[in-house]
Design a protein around this motif. Sequence first.
Motif, mmCIF file in Angstrom:
data_model
loop_
_atom_site.group_PDB
_atom_site.id
_atom_site.type_symbol
_atom_site.label_atom_id
_atom_site.label_comp_id
_atom_site.label_asym_id
_atom_site.label_seq_id
_atom_site.Cartn_x
_atom_site.Cartn_y
_atom_site.Cartn_z
ATOM 1 N N VAL A 210 -26.301 -28.443 -15.596
ATOM 2 C CA VAL A 210 -26.564 -28.454 -17.028
ATOM 3 C C VAL A 210 -26.543 -27.010 -17.499
ATOM 4 O O VAL A 210 -27.286 -26.169 -16.982
ATOM 5 C CB VAL A 210 -27.910 -29.113 -17.355
ATOM 6 C CG1 VAL A 210 -28.149 -29.108 -18.869
ATOM 7 C CG2 VAL A 210 -27.958 -30.544 -16.817
ATOM 8 N N GLN A 211 -25.703 -26.730 -18.489
ATOM 9 C CA GLN A 211 -25.429 -25.353 -18.889
ATOM 10 C C GLN A 211 -25.803 -25.160 -20.359
ATOM 11 O O GLN A 211 -25.124 -25.656 -21.254
ATOM 12 C CB GLN A 211 -23.948 -25.050 -18.646
ATOM 13 C CG GLN A 211 -23.552 -23.614 -18.865
ATOM 14 C CD GLN A 211 -22.124 -23.364 -18.400
ATOM 15 O OE1 GLN A 211 -21.687 -23.872 -17.368
ATOM 16 N NE2 GLN A 211 -21.381 -22.589 -19.170
ATOM 17 N N ASN A 212 -26.892 -24.454 -20.601
ATOM 18 C CA ASN A 212 -27.353 -24.129 -21.948
ATOM 19 C C ASN A 212 -26.435 -23.057 -22.533
ATOM 20 O O ASN A 212 -26.293 -21.977 -21.957
ATOM 21 C CB ASN A 212 -28.792 -23.622 -21.874
ATOM 22 C CG ASN A 212 -29.376 -23.297 -23.219
ATOM 23 O OD1 ASN A 212 -29.106 -23.980 -24.189
ATOM 24 N ND2 ASN A 212 -30.188 -22.250 -23.267
ATOM 25 N N THR A 213 -25.808 -23.320 -23.703
ATOM 26 C CA THR A 213 -24.732 -22.471 -24.193
ATOM 27 C C THR A 213 -24.901 -22.183 -25.684
ATOM 28 O O THR A 213 -25.116 -23.104 -26.482
ATOM 29 C CB THR A 213 -23.368 -23.139 -23.956
ATOM 30 O OG1 THR A 213 -23.266 -23.502 -22.571
ATOM 31 C CG2 THR A 213 -22.214 -22.211 -24.302
ATOM 32 N N ARG A 233 -27.788 -16.849 -20.426
ATOM 33 C CA ARG A 233 -28.208 -18.225 -20.669
ATOM 34 C C ARG A 233 -28.717 -18.894 -19.392
ATOM 35 O O ARG A 233 -28.458 -18.452 -18.267
ATOM 36 C CB ARG A 233 -27.053 -19.035 -21.246
ATOM 37 C CG ARG A 233 -26.486 -18.461 -22.529
ATOM 38 C CD ARG A 233 -27.450 -18.552 -23.694
ATOM 39 N NE ARG A 233 -27.097 -17.587 -24.723
ATOM 40 C CZ ARG A 233 -27.742 -17.430 -25.861
ATOM 41 N NH1 ARG A 233 -28.794 -18.185 -26.123
ATOM 42 N NH2 ARG A 233 -27.368 -16.521 -26.731
ATOM 43 N N GLY A 235 -29.890 -22.789 -17.312
ATOM 44 C CA GLY A 235 -29.434 -24.140 -17.040
ATOM 45 C C GLY A 235 -30.238 -24.753 -15.911
ATOM 46 O O GLY A 235 -31.298 -24.237 -15.525
ATOM 47 N N TRP A 236 -29.698 -25.852 -15.362
ATOM 48 C CA TRP A 236 -30.339 -26.556 -14.257
ATOM 49 C C TRP A 236 -29.271 -27.041 -13.288
ATOM 50 O O TRP A 236 -28.123 -27.300 -13.675
ATOM 51 C CB TRP A 236 -31.165 -27.738 -14.768
ATOM 52 C CG TRP A 236 -32.484 -27.317 -15.331
ATOM 53 C CD1 TRP A 236 -32.720 -26.775 -16.570
ATOM 54 C CD2 TRP A 236 -33.746 -27.357 -14.666
ATOM 55 N NE1 TRP A 236 -34.045 -26.490 -16.714
ATOM 56 C CE2 TRP A 236 -34.703 -26.840 -15.573
ATOM 57 C CE3 TRP A 236 -34.154 -27.799 -13.409
ATOM 58 C CZ2 TRP A 236 -36.051 -26.744 -15.238
ATOM 59 C CZ3 TRP A 236 -35.495 -27.709 -13.084
ATOM 60 C CH2 TRP A 236 -36.432 -27.179 -13.994
ATOM 61 N N TRP A 248 -26.735 -18.655 -15.634
ATOM 62 C CA TRP A 248 -25.287 -18.658 -15.406
ATOM 63 C C TRP A 248 -24.641 -17.481 -16.120
ATOM 64 O O TRP A 248 -25.187 -16.925 -17.068
ATOM 65 C CB TRP A 248 -24.652 -19.968 -15.866
ATOM 66 C CG TRP A 248 -24.711 -20.245 -17.357
ATOM 67 C CD1 TRP A 248 -25.691 -20.914 -18.030
ATOM 68 C CD2 TRP A 248 -23.744 -19.862 -18.339
ATOM 69 N NE1 TRP A 248 -25.405 -20.973 -19.373
ATOM 70 C CE2 TRP A 248 -24.217 -20.344 -19.599
ATOM 71 C CE3 TRP A 248 -22.532 -19.184 -18.300
ATOM 72 C CZ2 TRP A 248 -23.506 -20.146 -20.787
ATOM 73 C CZ3 TRP A 248 -21.821 -18.981 -19.475
ATOM 74 C CH2 TRP A 248 -22.303 -19.462 -20.704
ATOM 75 N N TYR A 259 -23.490 -19.548 -11.087
ATOM 76 C CA TYR A 259 -24.844 -20.035 -11.314
ATOM 77 C C TYR A 259 -25.769 -19.438 -10.253
ATOM 78 O O TYR A 259 -25.425 -19.426 -9.055
ATOM 79 C CB TYR A 259 -24.883 -21.560 -11.247
ATOM 80 C CG TYR A 259 -23.929 -22.229 -12.209
ATOM 81 C CD1 TYR A 259 -24.362 -22.656 -13.461
ATOM 82 C CD2 TYR A 259 -22.591 -22.425 -11.863
ATOM 83 C CE1 TYR A 259 -23.485 -23.272 -14.353
ATOM 84 C CE2 TYR A 259 -21.706 -23.034 -12.749
ATOM 85 C CZ TYR A 259 -22.151 -23.455 -13.981
ATOM 86 O OH TYR A 259 -21.270 -24.049 -14.858
ATOM 87 N N ALA A 294 -33.443 -26.206 -21.485
ATOM 88 C CA ALA A 294 -32.583 -25.559 -20.492
ATOM 89 C C ALA A 294 -33.118 -24.205 -20.057
ATOM 90 O O ALA A 294 -32.794 -23.732 -18.974
ATOM 91 C CB ALA A 294 -31.164 -25.399 -21.042
#
Length: 295
Positions: A210-213, A233, A235-236, A248, A259, A294
């Motif tokens: 999961v990529q927070n962007t 940023r 993520g998970w 990431w 990551y 995130a």
Amino acid sequence: DKGALPHYNISNADILYECMVEGNMTRLMAVFGDWKNLERVGNIRSCRDYFIYWAFEWDAIYVHAGGPFYIDEVVGRKDTHNINALTAPSGVFYRTTDRSAPQNLYLDGNDIYDEASRLGYPLEIREDYAEPVHFQFANATEPNTLEQYSDAITAKKVDMSPAYPVTNCYFIYNEETGLYDRYQHLSGDSDGPHIDLANNEQLSFKNILVQNTYFEVGDQKGYLAFQCHDTTRDGWFFTNGKGIHVTWEKTSDYGATRYYDDDGNEIKLNTGKTMICIIEDGDIFTVDGKIIDAD
């Protein structure tokens, strides 16, 4: 949307991206390592420019059906190897009669091969490609269980519905297979597995990222722009029924998105298919019913 279902042959993808587009909908980008013998891939829809930047890092041939003018600059680059249904010769793409346009456009692997050859696109990794090694993988005999992380969380259900309010997709960890099975709850429909009708198989993944962007809304039509290049940023990462927080970075067009765990070490994925969920900065999702942001 549900008019696009079912999909064909996306279960054969090695990597599957999902990201928001306008209208609260998402689109999928499937990255195939072995595609030449596939029949009826799709359906194929129009491009959004941020997907091309993610395709770059795989040195991929990008297949699409046109797109808004926002894509013109990146599609026009000489290093963008793309096959466009709006400009391809007759016979490369085809429409079926089992559903309405625009949800009925497909092509076969041999069509990609022929059109790539006609356009002079190399079918091997380019010599100047920056990332011969993309992900780091754990040894198959010593899989990454995430047990080495004291702050790893149990992750039996990863629910992306808060971030993807149309597809409402979620993943259930299958203890028998060690994979995350994908489900969807489209508006007006009941819950159900996401099935590839080419083989009647449910989409399943060994790894979920999961990529927070960071994103912006481009215009009144709701077209979005995502910042694919970033170093700030979060993520998970989920695998084998557990999850950890990650950060990431992607620093160049052809550079891989990498990551890292909270100690700064690049994570090791497990061998198998990987789902990459791009979510808008500030959105949430849930894991086993608990809200996760995130960052």
